[in-house]
Design an enzyme around this catalytic site. Structure first.
Site, PDB file in Angstrom:
ATOM      1  N   GLU A 173       0.822  -1.231   0.000  1.00 46.39           N
ATOM      2  CA  GLU A 173       0.000   0.000   0.000  1.00 46.39           C
ATOM      3  C   GLU A 173       0.849   1.271   0.000  1.00 46.39           C
ATOM      4  O   GLU A 173       0.654   2.164   0.835  1.00 46.39           O
ATOM      5  CB  GLU A 173      -0.952  -0.016   1.208  1.00 46.39           C
ATOM      6  CG  GLU A 173      -1.982  -1.119   1.121  1.00 46.39           C
ATOM      7  CD  GLU A 173      -3.113  -1.043   2.157  1.00 46.39           C
ATOM      8  OE1 GLU A 173      -3.021  -0.245   3.108  1.00 46.39           O
ATOM      9  OE2 GLU A 173      -4.095  -1.786   1.996  1.00 46.39           O
ATOM     10  N   GLU A 292      -5.555  -8.374  -0.312  1.00 47.42           N
ATOM     11  CA  GLU A 292      -6.240  -8.061   0.947  1.00 47.42           C
ATOM     12  C   GLU A 292      -7.703  -7.822   0.623  1.00 47.42           C
ATOM     13  O   GLU A 292      -8.027  -6.908  -0.148  1.00 47.42           O
ATOM     14  CB  GLU A 292      -5.665  -6.806   1.620  1.00 47.42           C
ATOM     15  CG  GLU A 292      -4.323  -7.036   2.280  1.00 47.42           C
ATOM     16  CD  GLU A 292      -3.854  -5.831   3.101  1.00 47.42           C
ATOM     17  OE1 GLU A 292      -4.694  -5.140   3.715  1.00 47.42           O
ATOM     18  OE2 GLU A 292      -2.640  -5.586   3.104  1.00 47.42           O
TER      19      GLU A 292
END
Ligand code: AHR
Length: 501
Positions: A173, A292
């Site tokens: 991320e 995720e």
């Protein structure tokens, strides 16, 4: 009763389901590792300190691959802290989660645990505080057979054989301002490219995942994917997607329809990948790693009360409801619908932290509601994903219009002569009668129709009532002249298994 129709055709193949679609994730956060998979004083702990009751539940899920060690954690992690003699391991402040990391479990311990539960490890490298050199050292430590400084260091740590980790995430991320070492798309793209080159020079057999956006709502979404791929297209094999859904406004009709957004999100990322393929006149097709995904919102208030710098604080411990299990089921269906492009996906996470498996320190381990759709898909969803033609009643809600009550994916295992229909009835009030045209599956019989349903959409499993929401066998399914008739209870997740006699 509402009625829906399904047509299943062997020729409507979306793609072969890569078993890694049913992956999961263990991060050094909260009680995922310490108090989750690892609790040396626990009566169920083995000699290495791993809880065998938890291992048994992980094995029930049939998890093929587990992402490790983060997540946000990896962006500040110095992997050398987690290898070598336990007595020399350093305690560190984990800035990602405001906790204290003891480093009792590191790369070699985790690899041994993953092997024991039958899962591959999907490793992530730190591209937050670190860069190409440390990633090169780590892969040399893990994957090089021996005769070099880092590989011999591994051997001196008692791990003679290389781990041969195949899949590696280039950071985590990196588009998010909360990330340690957050970067612009150009900064990340350049770093990821240089890291990828070095890692593949050490071990050309590996596969690499570049960070896509951390969610579709990021202001840089789209542009981020394009820029990162512009830098890395030739060197990486997958682009990542992440998403978490919640029912903060207690609007269940909209919540269970959230996967309409997920379908769009996947479609948009594929479009950007294919734009970059065209721009580069490349023959290579970029694949996706949805590494995720889950429901996450219940624990937000509790987390604000936690003290900083605790060891294994009870962080992000969502206790899931029946309706959350429906959303998880729909998310799995969304992944199967794009099995042609999504090769890997990781439910985030596996134990205690937004997880299907929960533990009590020194106490029991139990299955959350979301355990079941994930388990059913992982165990029965192997084969090719077929595209069913669906005719379903629809509803409008605050966030969406034309939401189909019936959501479904079909997996066909030709070799084993098995057909599995996964089906969700989103309707909160009424059962749904489904007629499925299975004329192509002559000689098949119904093995079982299992449903997960509960009169209360907010029903949960807890440590004191761990079996409140569990799947049950539904009676009444019938197959006659190639027409399958089933009744899906209101707000339910269903698995209908058929096999040739
Ligand atoms: O899974 C929990 C966290 O969610 C991860 O550490 C991070 O990557 C994401 O924001």
């Amino acid at each position: 009763m509402n009625k829906a129709e399904l047509i299943v055709d062997k020729q409507f193949v979306i793609g072969t389901v890569d078993p890694r679609l049913y992956g999961s994730f263990i991060e050094h956060v909260g009680r995922a590792v310490y108090g989750g998979i690892y609790e040396p004083g626990h009566p169920e702990a083995n000699e290495q300190g791993f809880r065998q009751d938890v291992m048994a539940l992980v094995q029930e899920l049939g998890v093929p691959v587990i992402r490790y060690p983060g997540g946000n954690f990896v962006s500040g992690y110095e992997w050398e802290d987690g290898v070598g003699p336990l007595s020399a391991r350093k305690r560190r402040l984990d800035l990602a989660w405001g906790a204290l990391e003891t480093n009792e479990v590191g790369t070699n311990e985790f690899a041994a645990w993953a092997r024991a539960v039958g899962a591959e490890v999907m490793m992530a490298v730190n591209l937050g505080t670190r860069g190409p050199a440390d990633a090169r050292n780590l892969i040399e430590y893990c994957n090089h057979p021996g005769g070099t400084y880092w590989s011999d260091l591994r051997r001196s740590h008692g791990q003679e054989a290389p781990h041969k980790f195949k899949t590696w995430c280039l950071g985590n991320e990196m588009d998010g301002p909360w990330q340690i070492g957050h970067k612009t798309a150009d900064e990340y793209g350049r770093t990821a490219l240089e890291t990828a080159k070095l890692m593949k020079w050490v071990d050309p057999s590996i596969e690499l995942v570049a960070c896509g956006s951390s969610m579709r709502d990021m202001p840089t979404f789209g542009e981020w994917e394009a820029t990162v791929l512009d830098h890395t297209y030739d060197q990486v094999d997958y682009l990542s997607l992440h998403t978490y859904y919640g029912n903060r406004k207690d609007d269940t009709a909209s919540f269970v329809a959230k996967t309409l957004e997920m379908d769009d999100y996947i479609h948009s990322v594929i479009a950007v990948c294919d734009y970059m393929k065209a721009k580069k006149r490349s023959k290579k097709q970029m694949m996706l790693s949805f590494d995720e995904w889950n429901v996450w919102y219940h624990s937000a208030d509790a987390d604000r009360q936690l003290e900083r710098w605790m060891i294994a604080p009870p962080q992000i411990e969502d206790i899931y409801t029946m309706e959350d299990a429906i959303v998880v089921g729909c998310m799995i269906i969304s992944l199967l619908k794009r099995a042609d492009r999504i090769r890997m996906a990781c439910i985030a996470q596996l134990v205690n932290v937004i997880a299907p498996i929960m533990t009590v320190n020194e106490g029991i381990a139990w299955r959350q509601t979301i355990f079941y759709p994930y388990q059913h898909a992982s165990v029965y969803g192997r084969g090719v994903s077929l595209k069913p033609i669906i005719r379903s009643p629809k509803y409008d809600c605050k966030q969406f219009t034309d939401v189909p009550c019936l959501e479904s994916a079909v997996v066909y295992d030709e070799g084993a002569e098995q057909l599995t229909i996964f089906a969700v009835n989103r309707d909160l009030a009424e059962a749904l009668e489904v007629e499925a045209d299975l004329r192509q599956f002559a000689g098949y019989r119904i093995v079982e129709h299992v449903a997960l349903a509960h009169p209360d959409p907010k029903a949960r499993n807890t440590a004191s009532e761990p079996r409140n929401v569990t799947p049950h066998a539904e009676s009444g399914a019938e197959l006659r002249d190639g027409c399958l008739r089933i009744r899906l209870p209101k707000l339910s997740w269903n698995v209908i298994r058929l096999k040739k006699t």
